[in-house]
Scaffold this motif. Structure first.
Motif, PDB file in Angstrom:
ATOM      1  N   ASN A   2      -2.000  -6.951  -9.344  1.00 20.90           N
ATOM      2  CA  ASN A   2      -1.847  -5.613  -9.396  1.00 20.90           C
ATOM      3  C   ASN A   2      -3.425  -5.118  -8.757  1.00 20.90           C
ATOM      4  OD1 ASN A   2       0.645  -5.154 -10.194  1.00 20.90           O
ATOM      5  ND2 ASN A   2       0.124  -5.068 -12.432  1.00 20.90           N
ATOM      6  N   ASP A  39      -3.011  -5.403  -5.262  1.00 21.46           N
ATOM      7  CA  ASP A  39      -1.947  -4.756  -4.671  1.00 21.46           C
ATOM      8  C   ASP A  39      -1.169  -6.015  -3.867  1.00 21.46           C
ATOM      9  OD1 ASP A  39      -3.276  -1.611  -4.303  1.00 21.46           O
ATOM     10  OD2 ASP A  39      -1.922  -2.255  -5.674  1.00 21.46           O
ATOM     11  N   LYS A  88       9.656  -4.054 -13.799  1.00 19.21           N
ATOM     12  CA  LYS A  88       8.648  -3.255 -13.970  1.00 19.21           C
ATOM     13  C   LYS A  88       8.605  -3.003 -15.335  1.00 19.21           C
ATOM     14  CE  LYS A  88      10.540   1.327 -13.282  1.00 19.21           C
ATOM     15  NZ  LYS A  88      10.508   2.800 -12.447  1.00 19.21           N
ATOM     16  N   SER A  91       0.871  -1.092   0.116  1.00 15.78           N
ATOM     17  CA  SER A  91       0.082  -0.036  -0.070  1.00 15.78           C
ATOM     18  C   SER A  91       0.780   1.001   0.248  1.00 15.78           C
ATOM     19  CB  SER A  91      -0.988   0.056   1.348  1.00 15.78           C
ATOM     20  OG  SER A  91      -0.133  -0.030   2.564  1.00 15.78           O
ATOM     21  N   PHE A 119       1.826   2.992  -2.627  1.00 17.34           N
ATOM     22  CA  PHE A 119       2.539   3.165  -3.862  1.00 17.34           C
ATOM     23  C   PHE A 119       1.937   2.489  -5.165  1.00 17.34           C
ATOM     24  CE2 PHE A 119       5.062  -0.558  -4.473  1.00 17.34           C
ATOM     25  CZ  PHE A 119       5.021  -1.026  -3.122  1.00 17.34           C
ATOM     26  N   THR A 120       2.054   2.723  -6.167  1.00 17.67           N
ATOM     27  CA  THR A 120       1.426   1.711  -7.379  1.00 17.67           C
ATOM     28  C   THR A 120       2.122   0.538  -7.612  1.00 17.67           C
ATOM     29  OG1 THR A 120       0.227   3.827  -8.285  1.00 17.67           O
ATOM     30  CG2 THR A 120       0.416   1.789  -9.681  1.00 17.67           C
ATOM     31  N   LEU A 121       1.694  -0.567  -7.525  1.00 18.11           N
ATOM     32  CA  LEU A 121       2.613  -1.880  -7.699  1.00 18.11           C
ATOM     33  C   LEU A 121       3.235  -1.908  -8.867  1.00 18.11           C
ATOM     34  CD1 LEU A 121       3.139  -4.318  -5.977  1.00 18.11           C
ATOM     35  CD2 LEU A 121       1.301  -5.466  -6.871  1.00 18.11           C
ATOM     36  N   ARG A 122       2.687  -1.477  -9.890  1.00 15.70           N
ATOM     37  CA  ARG A 122       3.070  -1.747 -11.469  1.00 15.70           C
ATOM     38  C   ARG A 122       4.242  -0.727 -11.785  1.00 15.70           C
ATOM     39  NH1 ARG A 122      -1.822   0.901 -12.446  1.00 15.70           N
ATOM     40  NH2 ARG A 122      -2.736  -0.955 -12.286  1.00 15.70           N
ATOM     41  N   ASP A 123       4.526   0.331 -10.816  1.00 14.66           N
ATOM     42  CA  ASP A 123       5.563   1.287 -10.959  1.00 14.66           C
ATOM     43  C   ASP A 123       6.753   0.877 -10.620  1.00 14.66           C
ATOM     44  OD1 ASP A 123       3.414   4.114 -10.462  1.00 14.66           O
ATOM     45  OD2 ASP A 123       3.671   3.088 -12.321  1.00 14.66           O
ATOM     46  N   TYR A 124       6.819  -0.210  -9.727  1.00 17.33           N
ATOM     47  CA  TYR A 124       8.118  -0.678  -9.110  1.00 17.33           C
ATOM     48  C   TYR A 124       8.333  -1.987  -9.466  1.00 17.33           C
ATOM     49  CZ  TYR A 124       8.193   3.317  -6.114  1.00 17.33           C
ATOM     50  OH  TYR A 124       8.176   4.686  -5.659  1.00 17.33           O
TER      51      TYR A 124
END
Length: 121
Positions: free
Chosen positions: A74, A77, A53, A25, A27-32
């Motif tokens: 995603n 999350d 990523k 939680s 942050f956006t999972l797909r960005d990392y």
């Protein structure tokens, strides 16, 4: 607030399986890049598996190939680590981590607190 919370660890007999989960939680999972690491008593932290990523490809440490599988959901999350054919040497604290740059242990930005996996012989 960024959080990574691992669960699913425990005691298992050699040859058994466990599925670890990491709920993220803040942050956006797909960005990392998302990775699992582990640290056994008296040893350095080592990489287990990672999802890049850039292209979503997965990478595994040699000793885990064919036995462990990393995946992510995603929408929920959540990141998973399916561990099969467990060996006593897999005993360690397993950590979930997120990295903006990649999958290297020194480059991870966020870490969970870990979950203990104990494999009995």
């Amino acid at each position: 607030e960024v959080q990574l919370v691992e669960s699913g660890g425990g005691l298992v007999q050699a040859g058994g399986s466990l599925r670890l989960s990491c709920a993220v939680s803040g942050f956006t999972l797909r960005d990392y890049a998302i990775a699992w690491f582990r640290q056994a008593p008296g040893k350095e932290r080592e990489g287990v598996a990672c999802i890049r990523k850039t292209d979503g490809k997965t990478h595994y440490a040699d000793s885990m190939k064919g036995r462990f599988s990393i995946s992510n959901d995603n929408a929920k999350d959540t990141v998973f680590l399916q561990m099969n054919s467990l060996k006593p040497e897999d005993t360690a604290v397993y950590y979930c981590a997120a990295g903006w740059v990649g999958c290297q242990v020194d480059g991870m930005d966020y870490w969970g607190k870990g979950t203990l996996v104990t494999v009995a012989s």
